[in-house]
Design a protein around this motif. Structure first.
Motif, PDB file in Angstrom:
ATOM      1  N   PHE A 134     -10.907  33.869 -25.805  1.00 34.91           N
ATOM      2  CA  PHE A 134      -9.637  33.386 -26.346  1.00 34.91           C
ATOM      3  C   PHE A 134      -8.869  32.559 -25.312  1.00 34.91           C
ATOM      4  CE2 PHE A 134      -9.693  37.328 -29.234  1.00 34.91           C
ATOM      5  CZ  PHE A 134     -10.429  36.646 -30.180  1.00 34.91           C
ATOM      6  N   GLN A 135      -8.984  32.916 -24.046  1.00 32.66           N
ATOM      7  CA  GLN A 135      -8.313  32.154 -23.001  1.00 32.66           C
ATOM      8  C   GLN A 135      -8.921  30.756 -22.878  1.00 32.66           C
ATOM      9  OE1 GLN A 135      -8.870  35.099 -19.881  1.00 32.66           O
ATOM     10  NE2 GLN A 135      -6.671  35.537 -19.815  1.00 32.66           N
ATOM     11  N   ARG A 136     -10.222  30.645 -23.113  1.00 31.33           N
ATOM     12  CA  ARG A 136     -10.881  29.342 -23.076  1.00 31.33           C
ATOM     13  C   ARG A 136     -10.553  28.508 -24.307  1.00 31.33           C
ATOM     14  NH1 ARG A 136     -15.309  32.492 -21.327  1.00 31.33           N
ATOM     15  NH2 ARG A 136     -16.208  32.349 -23.414  1.00 31.33           N
ATOM     16  N   ASP A 137     -10.455  29.176 -25.466  1.00 33.57           N
ATOM     17  CA  ASP A 137     -10.206  28.466 -26.722  1.00 33.57           C
ATOM     18  C   ASP A 137      -9.338  29.343 -27.616  1.00 33.57           C
ATOM     19  OD1 ASP A 137     -10.155  26.975 -29.004  1.00 33.57           O
ATOM     20  OD2 ASP A 137     -12.319  26.974 -29.345  1.00 33.57           O
ATOM     21  N   SER A 138      -8.016  29.172 -27.505  1.00 37.85           N
ATOM     22  CA  SER A 138      -7.091  30.039 -28.248  1.00 37.85           C
ATOM     23  C   SER A 138      -7.114  29.756 -29.747  1.00 37.85           C
ATOM     24  CB  SER A 138      -5.669  29.876 -27.712  1.00 37.85           C
ATOM     25  OG  SER A 138      -5.220  28.536 -27.863  1.00 37.85           O
ATOM     26  N   SER A 139      -7.704  28.635 -30.173  1.00 35.83           N
ATOM     27  CA  SER A 139      -7.792  28.353 -31.611  1.00 35.83           C
ATOM     28  C   SER A 139      -8.675  29.372 -32.325  1.00 35.83           C
ATOM     29  CB  SER A 139      -8.339  26.941 -31.848  1.00 35.83           C
ATOM     30  OG  SER A 139      -9.691  26.832 -31.436  1.00 35.83           O
ATOM     31  N   LEU A 140      -9.506  30.085 -31.579  1.00 31.98           N
ATOM     32  CA  LEU A 140     -10.367  31.114 -32.171  1.00 31.98           C
ATOM     33  C   LEU A 140      -9.587  32.349 -32.608  1.00 31.98           C
ATOM     34  CD1 LEU A 140     -13.399  30.948 -29.714  1.00 31.98           C
ATOM     35  CD2 LEU A 140     -13.439  30.346 -32.144  1.00 31.98           C
ATOM     36  N   LEU A 141      -8.368  32.505 -32.104  1.00 30.19           N
ATOM     37  CA  LEU A 141      -7.578  33.690 -32.443  1.00 30.19           C
ATOM     38  C   LEU A 141      -7.346  33.809 -33.942  1.00 30.19           C
ATOM     39  CD1 LEU A 141      -4.895  33.880 -29.640  1.00 30.19           C
ATOM     40  CD2 LEU A 141      -6.311  35.787 -30.420  1.00 30.19           C
ATOM     41  N   ASP A 142      -6.982  32.705 -34.573  1.00 30.65           N
ATOM     42  CA  ASP A 142      -6.704  32.730 -36.004  1.00 30.65           C
ATOM     43  C   ASP A 142      -7.946  33.118 -36.795  1.00 30.65           C
ATOM     44  OD1 ASP A 142      -5.005  32.404 -38.213  1.00 30.65           O
ATOM     45  OD2 ASP A 142      -5.783  30.392 -38.577  1.00 30.65           O
ATOM     46  N   ILE A 143      -9.097  32.593 -36.375  1.00 25.71           N
ATOM     47  CA  ILE A 143     -10.357  32.925 -37.032  1.00 25.71           C
ATOM     48  C   ILE A 143     -10.716  34.393 -36.791  1.00 25.71           C
ATOM     49  CG2 ILE A 143     -12.836  32.415 -37.101  1.00 25.71           C
ATOM     50  CD1 ILE A 143     -11.050  30.321 -38.389  1.00 25.71           C
ATOM     51  N   PHE A 144     -10.421  34.870 -35.593  1.00 30.08           N
ATOM     52  CA  PHE A 144     -10.706  36.267 -35.259  1.00 30.08           C
ATOM     53  C   PHE A 144     -10.034  37.216 -36.249  1.00 30.08           C
ATOM     54  CE2 PHE A 144      -9.317  40.133 -32.964  1.00 30.08           C
ATOM     55  CZ  PHE A 144     -10.561  40.676 -32.667  1.00 30.08           C
ATOM     56  N   PHE A 145      -8.787  36.933 -36.578  1.00 28.78           N
ATOM     57  CA  PHE A 145      -8.065  37.827 -37.483  1.00 28.78           C
ATOM     58  C   PHE A 145      -8.525  37.661 -38.932  1.00 28.78           C
ATOM     59  CE2 PHE A 145      -5.309  38.061 -33.790  1.00 28.78           C
ATOM     60  CZ  PHE A 145      -5.003  39.416 -33.770  1.00 28.78           C
ATOM     61  N   SER A 146      -9.085  36.526 -39.272  1.00 25.08           N
ATOM     62  CA  SER A 146      -9.621  36.378 -40.631  1.00 25.08           C
ATOM     63  C   SER A 146     -10.936  37.116 -40.793  1.00 25.08           C
ATOM     64  CB  SER A 146      -9.797  34.884 -40.967  1.00 25.08           C
ATOM     65  OG  SER A 146     -10.897  34.324 -40.277  1.00 25.08           O
ATOM     66  N   VAL A 147     -11.705  37.258 -39.709  1.00 22.38           N
ATOM     67  CA  VAL A 147     -12.999  37.961 -39.777  1.00 22.38           C
ATOM     68  C   VAL A 147     -12.814  39.423 -40.158  1.00 22.38           C
ATOM     69  CG1 VAL A 147     -14.910  38.784 -38.322  1.00 22.38           C
ATOM     70  CG2 VAL A 147     -14.233  36.390 -38.258  1.00 22.38           C
ATOM     71  N   LYS A 148     -11.668  39.957 -39.850  1.00 21.19           N
ATOM     72  CA  LYS A 148     -11.368  41.341 -40.236  1.00 21.19           C
ATOM     73  C   LYS A 148     -11.611  41.573 -41.723  1.00 21.19           C
ATOM     74  CE  LYS A 148      -7.287  44.292 -40.844  1.00 21.19           C
ATOM     75  NZ  LYS A 148      -5.833  44.425 -40.592  1.00 21.19           N
ATOM     76  N   TYR A 149     -11.423  40.529 -42.538  1.00 20.30           N
ATOM     77  CA  TYR A 149     -11.487  40.679 -43.992  1.00 20.30           C
ATOM     78  C   TYR A 149     -12.793  40.169 -44.595  1.00 20.30           C
ATOM     79  CZ  TYR A 149      -6.499  41.369 -43.261  1.00 20.30           C
ATOM     80  OH  TYR A 149      -5.287  41.833 -42.814  1.00 20.30           O
ATOM     81  N   LEU A 150     -13.777  39.805 -43.782  1.00 17.56           N
ATOM     82  CA  LEU A 150     -15.067  39.418 -44.334  1.00 17.56           C
ATOM     83  C   LEU A 150     -15.710  40.612 -45.037  1.00 17.56           C
ATOM     84  CD1 LEU A 150     -16.614  37.217 -41.478  1.00 17.56           C
ATOM     85  CD2 LEU A 150     -15.606  36.447 -43.637  1.00 17.56           C
ATOM     86  N   PRO A 151     -16.579  40.369 -46.022  1.00 15.81           N
ATOM     87  CA  PRO A 151     -17.166  41.488 -46.789  1.00 15.81           C
ATOM     88  C   PRO A 151     -17.862  42.530 -45.926  1.00 15.81           C
ATOM     89  CG  PRO A 151     -17.620  39.396 -47.862  1.00 15.81           C
ATOM     90  CD  PRO A 151     -16.993  39.052 -46.544  1.00 15.81           C
ATOM     91  N   GLU A 152     -18.493  42.105 -44.819  1.00 15.38           N
ATOM     92  CA  GLU A 152     -19.249  43.038 -43.990  1.00 15.38           C
ATOM     93  C   GLU A 152     -18.413  43.703 -42.906  1.00 15.38           C
ATOM     94  OE1 GLU A 152     -20.847  38.889 -42.828  1.00 15.38           O
ATOM     95  OE2 GLU A 152     -19.488  39.734 -44.342  1.00 15.38           O
ATOM     96  N   SER A 153     -17.113  43.454 -42.898  1.00 21.48           N
ATOM     97  CA  SER A 153     -16.251  44.030 -41.871  1.00 21.48           C
ATOM     98  C   SER A 153     -16.059  45.529 -42.062  1.00 21.48           C
ATOM     99  CB  SER A 153     -14.883  43.339 -41.892  1.00 21.48           C
ATOM    100  OG  SER A 153     -13.974  43.991 -41.035  1.00 21.48           O
ATOM    101  N   HIS A 154     -15.914  46.215 -40.943  1.00 19.79           N
ATOM    102  CA  HIS A 154     -15.644  47.660 -40.948  1.00 19.79           C
ATOM    103  C   HIS A 154     -14.331  47.981 -41.646  1.00 19.79           C
ATOM    104  CE1 HIS A 154     -15.462  51.796 -39.442  1.00 19.79           C
ATOM    105  NE2 HIS A 154     -14.235  51.546 -39.014  1.00 19.79           N
ATOM    106  N   PHE A 155     -13.436  47.009 -41.715  1.00 19.15           N
ATOM    107  CA  PHE A 155     -12.127  47.219 -42.334  1.00 19.15           C
ATOM    108  C   PHE A 155     -12.243  47.805 -43.736  1.00 19.15           C
ATOM    109  CE2 PHE A 155      -8.976  45.341 -45.277  1.00 19.15           C
ATOM    110  CZ  PHE A 155      -7.818  45.899 -44.787  1.00 19.15           C
ATOM    111  N   TRP A 156     -13.231  47.350 -44.510  1.00 17.31           N
ATOM    112  CA  TRP A 156     -13.331  47.762 -45.912  1.00 17.31           C
ATOM    113  C   TRP A 156     -13.795  49.202 -46.082  1.00 17.31           C
ATOM    114  CZ3 TRP A 156     -10.550  44.817 -48.700  1.00 17.31           C
ATOM    115  CH2 TRP A 156     -10.410  43.480 -48.383  1.00 17.31           C
TER     116      TRP A 156
END
Length: 258
Positions: A18-40
């Motif tokens: 994230f320090q190298r490319d902070s634009s990945l932060l927004d994508i990181f939080f969207s991955v939480k909701y992918l179908p295969e995420s542990h969140f579900w």
């Protein structure tokens, strides 16, 4: 709905990414909701229709990101999903009260990294804001100790740590809305965990009870309900446990309002 404070522990390698490319932060939080995420596995309270809609939005957002190639996309996806095997910690809308009881300052004071002992000789100097200026005038009128141009915490001196565990950290990224994401390094996480442990549950409750009996209290804490101390103490315990877990794993921490 109100503003909610959350913390998410991440690996040191993820923080470096994230320090190298902070634009990945927004994508990181969207991955939480992918179908295969542990969140579900835990989100049984979300209906099937809502689940499908959330998952689709997350997949679309992830696919539209400007990846260098498919391999980078799939490797990053796998890394992010591993990170989400540990859930974030939500402090709900009670973070204002928690922050005050942990630091002695309101959320309008811009605090540095803080794990200092709450003693007369060891207080951070914070530029005055409107609320602290009011308190300073009140102290002057009552011939109490004051510091010119700076505010001091309104908690009673207890020689226990003041811990900026919720609003601390170094800003990163371009998050809009309620401010940028912030991060703590693994060493800073360790220091915060140690300070929270030194404060202890008893110390936290004592701070609340000392505030409760004051004639002039900060308005952000509603002491009229007897259960307030119980749920705030529960949040403190969860916060301390989360920092201790992150320390044991050698993790960094993201802090943010949403």
């Amino acid at each position: 709905m109100g503003i909610v404070a959350e913390l998410k522990q991440i690996s040191p390698l993820m923080l470096e990414k994230f320090q190298r490319d902070s634009s990945l932060l927004d994508i990181f939080f969207s991955v939480k909701y992918l179908p295969e995420s542990h969140f579900w596995e835990e989100a049984i309270y979300i209906s099937d229709n809502s689940r499908l809609s959330i998952q689709k939005d997350s997949e679309d957002k992830f696919k539209k990101f400007k990846w260098s190639d498919n391999q980078q996309r799939e490797d990053t996806k796998a890394e992010f999903l591993r990170e989400w095997q540990i859930s974030e910690l939500s402090l709900g809308k009670s973070w204002h009260e928690l922050h005050f009881l942990l630091t002695g300052y309101t959320h309008t004071d811009k605090l540095p990294f803080l794990v200092s002992g709450n003693s007369l000789n060891n207080l951070p100097q914070i530029p005055l804001n409107n609320w602290s200026f009011f308190n300073l005038v009140h102290k002057i009128l009552n011939n109490q100790r004051h510091i010119e141009k700076y505010t001091i915490p309104t908690l009673d001196i207890d020689n226990l740590p003041l811990v900026n565990a919720i609003l601390g950290g170094t800003e990163i990224g371009n998050k809009e809305g309620y401010g940028k994401h912030r991060y703590l390094t693994p060493d800073e996480v360790r220091q915060v965990a140690k300070a929270l442990s030194e404060l202890s549950e008893n110390g936290f409750i004592t701070r609340y009870k000392q505030e409760e009996i004051k004639q002039k209290r900060v308005s952000i804490i509603d002491c009229s309900e007897p259960e307030t101390v119980d749920y705030l103490t529960q949040y403190y315990k969860e916060l301390a446990a989360y920092y201790i877990e992150a320390t044991n794993l050698g993790n960094a921490m993201l802090l943010y309002l949403t």
